[in-house]
Design a protein around this motif. Structure first.
Motif, short mmCIF file in Angstrom:
data_model
loop_
_atom_site.label_atom_id
_atom_site.label_comp_id
_atom_site.label_asym_id
_atom_site.label_seq_id
_atom_site.Cartn_x
_atom_site.Cartn_y
_atom_site.Cartn_z
N LEU A 166 -4.76 18.26 -1.48
CA LEU A 166 -3.74 18.31 -2.52
C LEU A 166 -2.45 18.92 -1.99
N ALA A 167 -2.59 19.98 -1.20
CA ALA A 167 -1.42 20.62 -0.59
C ALA A 167 -0.68 19.64 0.31
N GLU A 168 -1.41 18.80 1.01
CA GLU A 168 -0.79 17.79 1.88
C GLU A 168 -0.08 16.75 1.04
N ALA A 169 -0.67 16.35 -0.10
CA ALA A 169 -0.05 15.36 -0.98
C ALA A 169 1.26 15.89 -1.56
N TYR A 170 1.30 17.19 -1.82
CA TYR A 170 2.51 17.83 -2.36
C TYR A 170 3.47 18.26 -1.26
N ARG A 171 3.11 17.99 -0.02
CA ARG A 171 3.95 18.34 1.13
C ARG A 171 4.23 19.84 1.22
N ILE A 172 3.21 20.62 0.97
CA ILE A 172 3.35 22.07 1.01
C ILE A 172 3.33 22.53 2.47
N ASP A 173 4.42 23.16 2.91
CA ASP A 173 4.50 23.63 4.29
C ASP A 173 4.64 25.14 4.37
N GLY A 174 4.56 25.81 3.24
CA GLY A 174 4.62 27.26 3.21
C GLY A 174 4.22 27.77 1.84
N VAL A 175 3.81 29.03 1.76
CA VAL A 175 3.42 29.63 0.48
C VAL A 175 4.08 31.00 0.35
N PRO A 176 4.32 31.44 -0.91
CA PRO A 176 4.01 30.75 -2.16
C PRO A 176 5.00 29.63 -2.46
N THR A 177 4.50 28.55 -3.03
CA THR A 177 5.35 27.44 -3.47
C THR A 177 4.96 27.07 -4.89
N ILE A 178 5.96 26.89 -5.73
CA ILE A 178 5.74 26.50 -7.13
C ILE A 178 6.12 25.04 -7.30
N VAL A 179 5.22 24.26 -7.91
CA VAL A 179 5.52 22.86 -8.24
C VAL A 179 5.40 22.71 -9.75
N MET A 180 6.43 22.13 -10.36
CA MET A 180 6.44 21.94 -11.80
C MET A 180 6.51 20.46 -12.14
N GLN A 181 5.67 20.07 -13.07
CA GLN A 181 5.60 18.68 -13.58
C GLN A 181 5.35 17.67 -12.45
N GLY A 182 4.63 18.11 -11.45
CA GLY A 182 4.23 17.21 -10.37
C GLY A 182 5.33 16.75 -9.46
#
Length: 215
Positions: A166-182
């Motif tokens: 899921l993190a890969e699908a959202y292109r998360i490359d660092g944390v913390p990261t907030i995603v809103m409404q997909g």
């Protein structure tokens, strides 16, 4: 006649008030304070503001952001759905993701998540091996055998693996990261400060409502 000390106090008060107003009136811009994913991810419910925090127990920035984020979550109305997704950027960090989902499955997440982070960041516990994790959880009053069975379960291991995807699908490359409404992505590092990130989240929340919860 106003004394010098009173005048200084008055000036300082006015300065603080003007600084607060300036902070609240900060301009929020796409590309600077938040970005939009090229491909929006599916939402789980309609008529809601969906908010995900991608985090890692061992991340000092996540630990530092936790008080502000928790405070934000507590003041949200019923149309805001908040969830956390643990991210393991390396295979050796997967035990933290399993720990998160095992506690969640046992209904202990809300009670122990902050304690896990405190143990790691303030008590220098790594909690990256099964024996260490089980010993710590047992020290919190959780049944050792029940937790171990849950931690090793197919459901928990599968969720930990799925969170990585899921993190890969959202292109998360660092944390913390907030995603809103997909689709809307922000963080203290993107916005510049923790306070600005919270302001961006408030801005995006209202934007999502004005757009009638669409992506």
């Amino acid at each position: 006649m106003i004394s010098f000390s009173k005048r200084v106090f008055t000036l300082l008060t006015l300065f603080c008030l003007s600084a607060t107003v300036a902070a609240q009136g900060q301009k929020i811009e796409e590309g600077f304070d938040y970005r939009i994913l090229p491909i929006a991810q599916p939402l789980e419910s309609k008529g809601k503001v969906e908010v995900i925090e991608f985090f890692w127990y061992g991340c000092p920035h996540c630990y530092d952001f936790e008080p502000e984020l928790s405070s934000w979550v507590k003041r949200q109305p019923k149309d805001v759905v908040f969830s956390r997704v643990p991210v393991a950027f390396r295979e050796d960090l997967m035990p933290h993701s399993q720990l998160f989902y095992a506690l969640e499955a046992m209904g202990k997440g809300d009670a122990l998540n902050e304690k896990v982070m405190y143990a790691i960041h303030k008590e220098n516990k790594r909690l990256l091996t099964e024996p260490e994790i089980v010993d710590w959880v047992a020290s919190q009053g959780v049944d050792r055998n029940t937790f171990l069975a849950t931690y090793r379960s197919f459901a928990v291991v599968s969720k930990a693996r799925a969170s990585k995807q899921l993190a890969e699908a959202y292109r998360i490359d660092g944390v913390p990261t907030i995603v809103m409404q997909g689709r809307y992505v922000t963080s203290p590092s993107i916005a510049g400060t923790k306070a600005k990130a919270i302001a961006v989240m408030d801005y995006l929340e209202e934007k999502i409502r004005k757009d009638k919860y669409k992506q």
